[in-house]
Write an enzyme that holds these catalytic residues in place. Sequence first.
Site, PDB file in Angstrom:
ATOM      1  N   GLY A  16       0.784  -1.241   0.000  1.00 19.53           N
ATOM      2  CA  GLY A  16       0.000   0.000   0.000  1.00 19.53           C
ATOM      3  C   GLY A  16       0.808   1.279   0.000  1.00 19.53           C
ATOM      4  O   GLY A  16       0.341   2.306   0.490  1.00 19.53           O
ATOM      5  N   ASN A  18       1.504   3.130  -2.567  1.00 23.53           N
ATOM      6  CA  ASN A  18       0.836   4.123  -3.426  1.00 23.53           C
ATOM      7  C   ASN A  18      -0.390   4.709  -2.731  1.00 23.53           C
ATOM      8  O   ASN A  18      -0.681   5.900  -2.886  1.00 23.53           O
ATOM      9  CB  ASN A  18       0.450   3.497  -4.770  1.00 23.53           C
ATOM     10  CG  ASN A  18       1.611   3.528  -5.745  1.00 23.53           C
ATOM     11  OD1 ASN A  18       1.951   4.568  -6.284  1.00 23.53           O
ATOM     12  ND2 ASN A  18       2.238   2.377  -5.949  1.00 23.53           N
ATOM     13  N   ASN A 122      -5.608   2.746 -12.781  1.00 19.94           N
ATOM     14  CA  ASN A 122      -4.633   1.765 -12.289  1.00 19.94           C
ATOM     15  C   ASN A 122      -3.245   2.331 -12.531  1.00 19.94           C
ATOM     16  O   ASN A 122      -3.038   3.109 -13.461  1.00 19.94           O
ATOM     17  CB  ASN A 122      -4.791   0.433 -13.044  1.00 19.94           C
ATOM     18  CG  ASN A 122      -3.818  -0.614 -12.543  1.00 19.94           C
ATOM     19  OD1 ASN A 122      -3.610  -0.769 -11.331  1.00 19.94           O
ATOM     20  ND2 ASN A 122      -3.187  -1.336 -13.454  1.00 19.94           N
ATOM     21  N   HIS A 124       0.777   1.170 -13.190  1.00 17.69           N
ATOM     22  CA  HIS A 124       1.588   0.018 -13.601  1.00 17.69           C
ATOM     23  C   HIS A 124       3.048   0.464 -13.670  1.00 17.69           C
ATOM     24  O   HIS A 124       3.337   1.547 -14.180  1.00 17.69           O
ATOM     25  CB  HIS A 124       1.106  -0.477 -14.968  1.00 17.69           C
ATOM     26  CG  HIS A 124       1.726  -1.771 -15.366  1.00 17.69           C
ATOM     27  ND1 HIS A 124       1.291  -2.992 -14.868  1.00 17.69           N
ATOM     28  CD2 HIS A 124       2.769  -2.056 -16.189  1.00 17.69           C
ATOM     29  CE1 HIS A 124       2.023  -3.963 -15.376  1.00 17.69           C
ATOM     30  NE2 HIS A 124       2.926  -3.419 -16.178  1.00 17.69           N
ATOM     31  N   ASP A 166      -4.884  -4.151 -18.490  1.00 20.24           N
ATOM     32  CA  ASP A 166      -3.791  -3.169 -18.583  1.00 20.24           C
ATOM     33  C   ASP A 166      -3.741  -2.388 -19.889  1.00 20.24           C
ATOM     34  O   ASP A 166      -2.750  -1.691 -20.140  1.00 20.24           O
ATOM     35  CB  ASP A 166      -2.414  -3.844 -18.406  1.00 20.24           C
ATOM     36  CG  ASP A 166      -2.117  -4.232 -16.967  1.00 20.24           C
ATOM     37  OD1 ASP A 166      -2.859  -3.803 -16.069  1.00 20.24           O
ATOM     38  OD2 ASP A 166      -1.137  -4.967 -16.760  1.00 20.24           O
ATOM     39  N   GLU A 195       6.260   6.613  -9.273  1.00 13.49           N
ATOM     40  CA  GLU A 195       4.845   6.235  -9.110  1.00 13.49           C
ATOM     41  C   GLU A 195       4.172   7.119  -8.058  1.00 13.49           C
ATOM     42  O   GLU A 195       3.050   7.586  -8.234  1.00 13.49           O
ATOM     43  CB  GLU A 195       4.723   4.775  -8.656  1.00 13.49           C
ATOM     44  CG  GLU A 195       5.030   3.759  -9.716  1.00 13.49           C
ATOM     45  CD  GLU A 195       4.780   2.334  -9.208  1.00 13.49           C
ATOM     46  OE1 GLU A 195       3.733   2.084  -8.588  1.00 13.49           O
ATOM     47  OE2 GLU A 195       5.642   1.470  -9.437  1.00 13.49           O
TER      48      GLU A 195
HETATM   49  C1  GRF Z   1       3.217  -0.841  -7.710  1.00  8.67           C
HETATM   50  O1  GRF Z   1       4.478  -1.039  -8.256  1.00  8.67           O
HETATM   51  C2  GRF Z   1       2.198  -0.660  -8.793  1.00  8.67           C
HETATM   52  O2  GRF Z   1       2.709  -0.057  -9.942  1.00  8.67           O
HETATM   53  C3  GRF Z   1       1.785  -2.078  -9.102  1.00  8.67           C
HETATM   54  O3  GRF Z   1       1.802  -2.731  -7.869  1.00  8.67           O
HETATM   55  C4  GRF Z   1       2.713  -2.076  -6.980  1.00  8.67           C
HETATM   56  C5  GRF Z   1       1.946  -1.745  -5.741  1.00  8.67           C
HETATM   57  O4  GRF Z   1       2.781  -1.260  -4.729  1.00  8.67           O
HETATM   58  N1  GRF Z   1       0.497  -2.114  -9.760  1.00  8.67           N
HETATM   59  P1  GRF Z   1       2.166  -0.664  -3.403  1.00  8.67           P
HETATM   60  O5  GRF Z   1       1.297  -1.758  -2.787  1.00  8.67           O
HETATM   61  O6  GRF Z   1       1.363   0.546  -3.761  1.00  8.67           O
HETATM   62  O7  GRF Z   1       3.328  -0.344  -2.540  1.00  8.67           O
END
Ligand code: GRF
Length: 263
Positions: A16, A18, A122, A124, A166, A195
């Site tokens: 988590g 992000n 989403n 990626h 995707d 990200e």
């Molecule tokens: C990230 O690298 C995202 O791009 C991918 O899954 C990962 C999730 O990481 N879809 P986090 O759980 O947000 O740390």
Amino acid sequence: MDTDPKKLVVMASGRGSNFQAILDHIRLDVLQNVEMVLLLANHADAAALERASSQGVEALLLERVMPAASATPEEKEQARRNYDARVLEQLKRRNVEMVALAGFDQILSSVLVDAYPMSILNIHPALDMGRFGGRGMVGRRVHEAVLASREKISGCTVHFVDNSVDQGPILLQHSVPVFRGDNPDTLSTRVLVAEHRTYSKAIQLLVDGRIVIHDGRVHADPYSGMWDYRWKLREVGYLKHQQEHSRELYGVDYELVQGVLWH
Ligand code: GRF
């Protein structure tokens, strides 16, 4: 802003980070007019759940029900649809308007996708979604594939979720260099730093009505009215946060984070 904040849910399966970055952008007033109403996870051991509840965000576990290995494709699809119907009920109950998938390891069915047209995003961890996205291209495997094909540039992509895997329309990307001597860990950290900045910017573009979709293609307008300039001024608050918490966020000092991002 005179409008009500957009209600956002983040759906996650793992650590988590992000989710955390989006929450930090909101709390630092970088990401504006967005309210984080829910963190939804599908695994009981998802660290994202604890992150959310310890910071005053409602955390909801809806455990994934795995169909039997012998299930037919139709039965598997039905299991996904049933799960998504449960999710949808929870989102409607909270008047959620926007969904951000962040490391969510289930493919959404049309039950959710059709209920939130062009409102599910989403992220990626690669740029070329044709080669480094799609079924099975997750986690470490993405970075291994990027390194194996000797790319000089990687990065992250925020895209709309549609009924493909995707391949939905791309909203925003951010590139980072691939260095000689990189391994999947160093590359994924470099991409993760990007990200954490890119997801919130994409959400803000969408919330501010800067995204128009025409014939399945995204047209973004980040420059008129000095939008991008104003975003960058606010974003300084988050960059400072990344600098101050670099060790806990990325396991390395900020000098290294900066170096890996801007070289
Ligand atoms: C990230 O690298 C995202 O791009 C991918 O899954 C990962 C999730 O990481 N879809 P986090 O759980 O947000 O740390």
